[in-house]
Design an enzyme around this catalytic site. Structure first.
Site, PDB file in Angstrom:
ATOM      1  N   ASN A  42      41.711  42.872  38.510  1.00 30.19           N
ATOM      2  CA  ASN A  42      41.085  43.925  39.329  1.00 30.19           C
ATOM      3  C   ASN A  42      42.147  44.610  40.203  1.00 30.19           C
ATOM      4  O   ASN A  42      42.169  45.835  40.339  1.00 30.19           O
ATOM      5  CB  ASN A  42      40.010  43.342  40.255  1.00 30.19           C
ATOM      6  CG  ASN A  42      38.806  42.807  39.504  1.00 30.19           C
ATOM      7  OD1 ASN A  42      38.647  43.047  38.309  1.00 30.19           O
ATOM      8  ND2 ASN A  42      37.948  42.065  40.202  1.00 30.19           N
ATOM      9  N   ASP A 247      39.686  43.557  46.107  1.00 34.06           N
ATOM     10  CA  ASP A 247      40.749  43.701  45.097  1.00 34.06           C
ATOM     11  C   ASP A 247      41.187  45.166  44.998  1.00 34.06           C
ATOM     12  O   ASP A 247      42.376  45.462  44.871  1.00 34.06           O
ATOM     13  CB  ASP A 247      40.252  43.235  43.719  1.00 34.06           C
ATOM     14  CG  ASP A 247      39.682  41.829  43.760  1.00 34.06           C
ATOM     15  OD1 ASP A 247      40.136  41.027  44.597  1.00 34.06           O
ATOM     16  OD2 ASP A 247      38.769  41.527  42.963  1.00 34.06           O
ATOM     17  N   GLY A 282      29.868  46.920  39.434  1.00 28.17           N
ATOM     18  CA  GLY A 282      30.999  46.250  38.789  1.00 28.17           C
ATOM     19  C   GLY A 282      32.270  46.338  39.616  1.00 28.17           C
ATOM     20  O   GLY A 282      32.298  46.945  40.692  1.00 28.17           O
TER      21      GLY A 282
HETATM   22  O1  RIB Z   1      36.885  39.722  43.541  1.00 28.59           O
HETATM   23  C1  RIB Z   1      35.938  39.882  42.533  1.00 28.59           C
HETATM   24  C2  RIB Z   1      36.279  39.013  41.361  1.00 28.59           C
HETATM   25  O2  RIB Z   1      36.175  37.664  41.743  1.00 28.59           O
HETATM   26  C3  RIB Z   1      35.354  39.156  40.186  1.00 28.59           C
HETATM   27  O3  RIB Z   1      35.770  40.160  39.298  1.00 28.59           O
HETATM   28  C4  RIB Z   1      35.328  37.760  39.589  1.00 28.59           C
HETATM   29  O4  RIB Z   1      35.922  37.700  38.336  1.00 28.59           O
HETATM   30  C5  RIB Z   1      36.040  36.870  40.602  1.00 28.59           C
HETATM   31  O5  RIB Z   1      37.291  36.546  40.199  1.00 28.59           O
END
Ligand code: RIB
Length: 297
Positions: A42, A247, A282
């Protein structure tokens, strides 16, 4: 010069629910989404979409999800040549609930992410040499993270760590870093206080270049090396899904710092990226491009 991300690749299975279920409770979801996530990937995609050249080291299983993930990264312009394939473990997966307020709870099955070893990093030392900033999270083994820090130090990379999910084995002395990025929960877990100003104060002794505490829609607090504490106010948006917002913040921040933009400008840029991401479902699918962030600015 690039941003080097070392971290997780995970398939997210998200259920949208009215309320996150209590212990022992069974509920019916309103809808579901299968998408690609993992904090490492991400962040990498957020940095890439925000304009940075990105290198990535991670590990997937020898399965269809692993192949899908490698192609997915290539489609974003991130090379999959340093994605290791584990014969023994499946590609990581996560099971996520998102409620009507957009808040989430996540359980991760690490799978192949835990097969990423320090020696895998040694084989890709060229990526350290051609990068300026390294991003780390805690979804791969601690010894791999420690080794990444050592390699980054000896190659003059600036090290940004988002210690998430929180692990008590983490401490900023053992994992040398320049910038620590925390949300309120992680800041409380590290400092032992839920008062964020006190929490920032307790980090002074770490001697880092910067500590950042994101607080969702509340102001992002940051303390720079001189000890000065500042805040940056995120734009007000309608929240749909908060998964991956931290992220997106971290990836966008790294991209802006790579361009040598001033710290406060970079944090504002990252705040906008994170805010845009919560308006859509998402993690990666909600990540804005540099153009979207700039037009919001
Ligand atoms: O920070 C979000 C992420 O945390 C998700 O995409 C999931 O995969 C977890 O790793």
């Amino acid at each position: 010069m690039s941003v080097l991300v070392i971290g997780s690749l995970i398939v997210d299975n998200t259920l949208y629910v009215e309320k996150i279920p209590k212990e022992g409770e069974t509920i019916i979801a309103k809808s579901s989404l299968t998408s690609l996530g993992g904090k490492g990937a991400n962040q990498a995609i957020a940095a890439r979409l925000a304009g940075a050249q990105v290198n990535f080291i991670g590990c997937v299983g020898d399965d269809s999800e692993g192949n899908l993930y490698k192609n997915h990264l290539e489609n974003y312009g991130i090379s999959s040549s340093a994605i290791i394939t584990s014969d023994l473990d499946p590609t990581g997966s996560a099971f996520i609930s998102v409620d009507d307020k957009g808040e989430n709870s996540i359980v991760v099955n690490s799978g192949a992410n835990h097969a990423l070893r320090p020696e895998h990093l040694d084989k890709h030392i060229n990526l350290f040499k051609e990068s300026k900033i390294m991003l780390l999270q805690l979804e791969v083994p601690m010894e791999t993270i420690t080794h990444a820090c050592l390699l980054a130090r000896s190659n003059d990379l600036s090290i940004l760590i988002n210690p998430s999910p929180w692990n008590s084995a983490f401490n900023a002395d053992r994992f040398p870093c320049d910038v620590l990025i925390l949300n309120e929960i992680e800041a409380t877990q590290i400092s032992g206080t839920s008062n964020m100003s006190e929490s920032l104060e307790s980090f002074r002794e770490f001697g880092l270049d910067m500590i950042i505490i994101t607080q969702g829609s509340d102001p992002t607090l940051f303390m720079i090396q001189s000890g000065e504490i500042m805040e940056s106010i995120p734009p007000s948006v309608k929240t749909k899904d908060t998964v991956g917002a931290g992220d997106v913040f971290t990836g966008a921040l790294a991209s802006s710092l790579l361009e040598e933009k001033p710290v406060s400008e970079s944090i504002h840029f990252a705040n906008i990226a994170g805010s845009i991401s919560v308006t859509k479902a998402g993690a990666q699918g909600a990540t804005p491009t540099k153009k979207e962030i700039e037009s919001f600015l």
